[in-house]
Design a protein around this motif. Structure first.
Motif, PDB file in Angstrom:
ATOM      1  N   GLY A 100     -24.577  23.421 -86.140  1.00 15.51           N
ATOM      2  CA  GLY A 100     -24.233  22.246 -85.986  1.00 15.51           C
ATOM      3  C   GLY A 100     -22.800  22.207 -86.918  1.00 15.51           C
ATOM      4  O   GLY A 100     -22.381  22.950 -87.585  1.00 15.51           O
ATOM      5  N   PRO A 101     -21.892  21.131 -86.592  1.00 13.51           N
ATOM      6  CA  PRO A 101     -20.828  20.945 -87.104  1.00 13.51           C
ATOM      7  C   PRO A 101     -20.766  20.395 -88.511  1.00 13.51           C
ATOM      8  O   PRO A 101     -21.766  20.158 -89.297  1.00 13.51           O
ATOM      9  N   ARG A 102     -19.700  20.719 -89.593  1.00  9.47           N
ATOM     10  CA  ARG A 102     -19.345  20.257 -90.815  1.00  9.47           C
ATOM     11  C   ARG A 102     -18.445  19.417 -91.096  1.00  9.47           C
ATOM     12  O   ARG A 102     -17.298  19.232 -90.358  1.00  9.47           O
ATOM     13  N   PHE A 103     -18.628  18.565 -92.089  1.00  7.98           N
ATOM     14  CA  PHE A 103     -17.482  17.266 -92.184  1.00  7.98           C
ATOM     15  C   PHE A 103     -17.147  17.205 -93.548  1.00  7.98           C
ATOM     16  O   PHE A 103     -17.627  17.744 -94.631  1.00  7.98           O
ATOM     17  N   GLU A 104     -16.014  16.437 -93.650  1.00  9.71           N
ATOM     18  CA  GLU A 104     -15.387  16.321 -95.152  1.00  9.71           C
ATOM     19  C   GLU A 104     -15.278  14.889 -95.116  1.00  9.71           C
ATOM     20  O   GLU A 104     -14.741  14.062 -94.403  1.00  9.71           O
ATOM     21  N   GLY A 105     -15.692  14.390 -96.357  1.00  9.47           N
ATOM     22  CA  GLY A 105     -15.576  12.993 -96.653  1.00  9.47           C
ATOM     23  C   GLY A 105     -16.192  12.000 -95.969  1.00  9.47           C
ATOM     24  O   GLY A 105     -17.288  12.463 -95.147  1.00  9.47           O
ATOM     25  N   VAL A 106     -16.313  10.790 -96.213  1.00 11.28           N
ATOM     26  CA  VAL A 106     -16.929   9.721 -95.553  1.00 11.28           C
ATOM     27  C   VAL A 106     -15.940   9.329 -94.210  1.00 11.28           C
ATOM     28  O   VAL A 106     -14.992   8.999 -94.618  1.00 11.28           O
ATOM     29  N   HIS A 107     -16.558   8.950 -93.166  1.00 12.34           N
ATOM     30  CA  HIS A 107     -15.719   8.518 -92.198  1.00 12.34           C
ATOM     31  C   HIS A 107     -15.766   7.016 -91.898  1.00 12.34           C
ATOM     32  O   HIS A 107     -16.816   6.530 -91.770  1.00 12.34           O
ATOM     33  N   ASP A 108     -14.705   6.413 -91.824  1.00 14.66           N
ATOM     34  CA  ASP A 108     -14.493   4.886 -91.776  1.00 14.66           C
ATOM     35  C   ASP A 108     -14.575   4.706 -90.290  1.00 14.66           C
ATOM     36  O   ASP A 108     -13.727   5.033 -89.397  1.00 14.66           O
ATOM     37  N   GLU A 122     -23.131  12.315 -81.488  1.00 10.64           N
ATOM     38  CA  GLU A 122     -23.112  13.425 -82.487  1.00 10.64           C
ATOM     39  C   GLU A 122     -23.998  14.569 -82.040  1.00 10.64           C
ATOM     40  O   GLU A 122     -25.024  14.388 -81.571  1.00 10.64           O
ATOM     41  N   HIS A 123     -23.621  15.644 -82.730  1.00 13.15           N
ATOM     42  CA  HIS A 123     -24.698  16.854 -82.355  1.00 13.15           C
ATOM     43  C   HIS A 123     -26.393  16.315 -82.726  1.00 13.15           C
ATOM     44  O   HIS A 123     -26.358  15.841 -83.771  1.00 13.15           O
ATOM     45  N   TYR A 124     -26.939  17.035 -82.044  1.00 11.82           N
ATOM     46  CA  TYR A 124     -28.391  16.733 -81.990  1.00 11.82           C
ATOM     47  C   TYR A 124     -28.817  17.090 -83.673  1.00 11.82           C
ATOM     48  O   TYR A 124     -30.116  16.311 -84.087  1.00 11.82           O
ATOM     49  N   SER A 125     -28.521  18.164 -84.030  1.00 14.11           N
ATOM     50  CA  SER A 125     -28.918  18.583 -85.398  1.00 14.11           C
ATOM     51  C   SER A 125     -28.177  17.706 -86.695  1.00 14.11           C
ATOM     52  O   SER A 125     -28.767  17.981 -87.823  1.00 14.11           O
ATOM     53  N   ALA A 151     -20.868  13.273 -99.953  1.00 20.11           N
ATOM     54  CA  ALA A 151     -20.328  13.849 -98.661  1.00 20.11           C
ATOM     55  C   ALA A 151     -19.931  15.385 -99.171  1.00 20.11           C
ATOM     56  O   ALA A 151     -19.948  16.139 -98.261  1.00 20.11           O
ATOM     57  N   THR A 152     -19.465  15.422-100.534  1.00 18.14           N
ATOM     58  CA  THR A 152     -19.063  16.916-100.797  1.00 18.14           C
ATOM     59  C   THR A 152     -20.300  17.692-101.062  1.00 18.14           C
ATOM     60  O   THR A 152     -20.229  18.826-100.880  1.00 18.14           O
ATOM     61  N   GLU A 153     -21.472  17.027-101.321  1.00 16.45           N
ATOM     62  CA  GLU A 153     -22.522  17.913-101.673  1.00 16.45           C
ATOM     63  C   GLU A 153     -23.273  18.165-100.545  1.00 16.45           C
ATOM     64  O   GLU A 153     -24.223  19.181-100.234  1.00 16.45           O
ATOM     65  N   TYR A 154     -23.382  17.157 -99.278  1.00 15.33           N
ATOM     66  CA  TYR A 154     -23.867  17.738 -97.861  1.00 15.33           C
ATOM     67  C   TYR A 154     -22.819  17.782 -96.752  1.00 15.33           C
ATOM     68  O   TYR A 154     -22.862  16.771 -96.119  1.00 15.33           O
ATOM     69  N   PRO A 155     -22.154  18.860 -96.636  1.00 18.74           N
ATOM     70  CA  PRO A 155     -21.351  18.887 -95.555  1.00 18.74           C
ATOM     71  C   PRO A 155     -21.613  18.738 -94.162  1.00 18.74           C
ATOM     72  O   PRO A 155     -21.042  18.590 -93.242  1.00 18.74           O
ATOM     73  N   THR A 156     -23.023  19.254 -94.187  1.00 14.58           N
ATOM     74  CA  THR A 156     -23.538  18.986 -92.729  1.00 14.58           C
ATOM     75  C   THR A 156     -24.097  17.595 -92.361  1.00 14.58           C
ATOM     76  O   THR A 156     -24.572  17.502 -91.095  1.00 14.58           O
ATOM     77  N   VAL A 157     -24.099  16.784 -93.377  1.00 19.00           N
ATOM     78  CA  VAL A 157     -24.449  15.452 -92.787  1.00 19.00           C
ATOM     79  C   VAL A 157     -23.239  14.480 -92.640  1.00 19.00           C
ATOM     80  O   VAL A 157     -22.172  14.673 -93.604  1.00 19.00           O
TER      81      VAL A 157
END
Length: 236
Positions: A100-108, A122-125, A151-157
């Motif tokens: 699944g994808p990885r993210f950076e920061g909180v999305h507004d 969003e990706h199913y996982s 968000a920095t600790e959990y990049p897959t969330v």
């Protein structure tokens, strides 16, 4: 054929003890500050990294001579470099095992449509955590700061936030139910926490929000963080 196999062996990432040694050798050479090395060590680095070799060298001779050179080069500051190498190996393994994808920061999120899209597309996982807030409401700013840290600790969330007014559902999210945390996965609502700070202490931090979400099993394990902690203990 044997020469081709040796060439392939020197360039490919391998498994097993010999593969690990060769990968370690390559990592060590690449991480050395060659500009500041003494002339003698620069020559050793050049010889070790050179693709050419005498035709009469056997595989055992090559391995033996490389080991001698490594001893001269690698005996200094090996512990720090080995730590970096192991961390890099763990990162590579973690990336390969992370689907699944990885993210950076909180999305507004700037609209109700954006809110629905992030839930439905969003990706199913991917676990999606949405903070519904309102400027001036107690706890909203603090929770936003906590999510920035998580968000920095959990990049897959995928952590998101949206103003209650912007969401188009201000009547449903009045001040007395804010801040609200909604947790989704594969379009399904897993957690619906209205006025969520009532579950936290008066002064709360990112670790408190993390523990709260984990108490419901809503966050994935921090696999890499756990491995790095073990790495620190091993080095000590």
């Amino acid at each position: 054929m044997s020469d081709k196999m040796l060439d392939l062996e020197e360039t490919a990432t391998q498994t097993g003890p010999k593969g690990v040694i060769n990968d370690w050798r390559r990592f060590k050479l690449e991480s050395m500050d060659q500009d500041n090395l003494p002339a003698a060590k620069k020559e050793l680095v050049r010889q070790m990294s050179s693709p050419s070799r005498p035709k009469d060298d056997t595989r055992a001779q090559i391995n033996r001579k490389m080991s001698v050179q490594e001893y001269e080069l690698l005996q200094e500051e090996d512990e720090g470099c080995l730590k970096k190498y192991r961390k890099q190996c763990m990162q590579d393994m973690h990336d390969k095992l992370s689907f699944g994808p990885r993210f950076e920061g909180v999305h507004d999120l700037d609209s109700g449509e954006a809110f629905l899209e992030v839930i439905e597309k969003e990706h199913y996982s991917t676990v999606v955590v949405v903070h519904i807030y309102k400027v001036g409401v107690k706890g909203c700013e603090e929770l936003n700061n906590c999510l920035d840290c998580l968000a920095t600790e959990y990049p897959t969330v995928k952590f998101c936030r949206i103003d209650a007014v912007t969401s188009g559902a201000a009547e449903r999210f009045s001040d007395d139910v804010l801040p609200t945390l909604l947790v989704y996965k594969a379009g399904e609502l897993l957690g619906n926490f209205l006025a969520c700070i009532q579950h936290l202490t008066e002064e709360f931090f990112a670790t408190d929000v993390e523990a709260f979400l984990n108490s419901y099993g809503l966050l994935p394990e921090k696999e890499l963080a756990g491995m790095e902690a073990e790495e620190e203990n091993d080095v000590e």
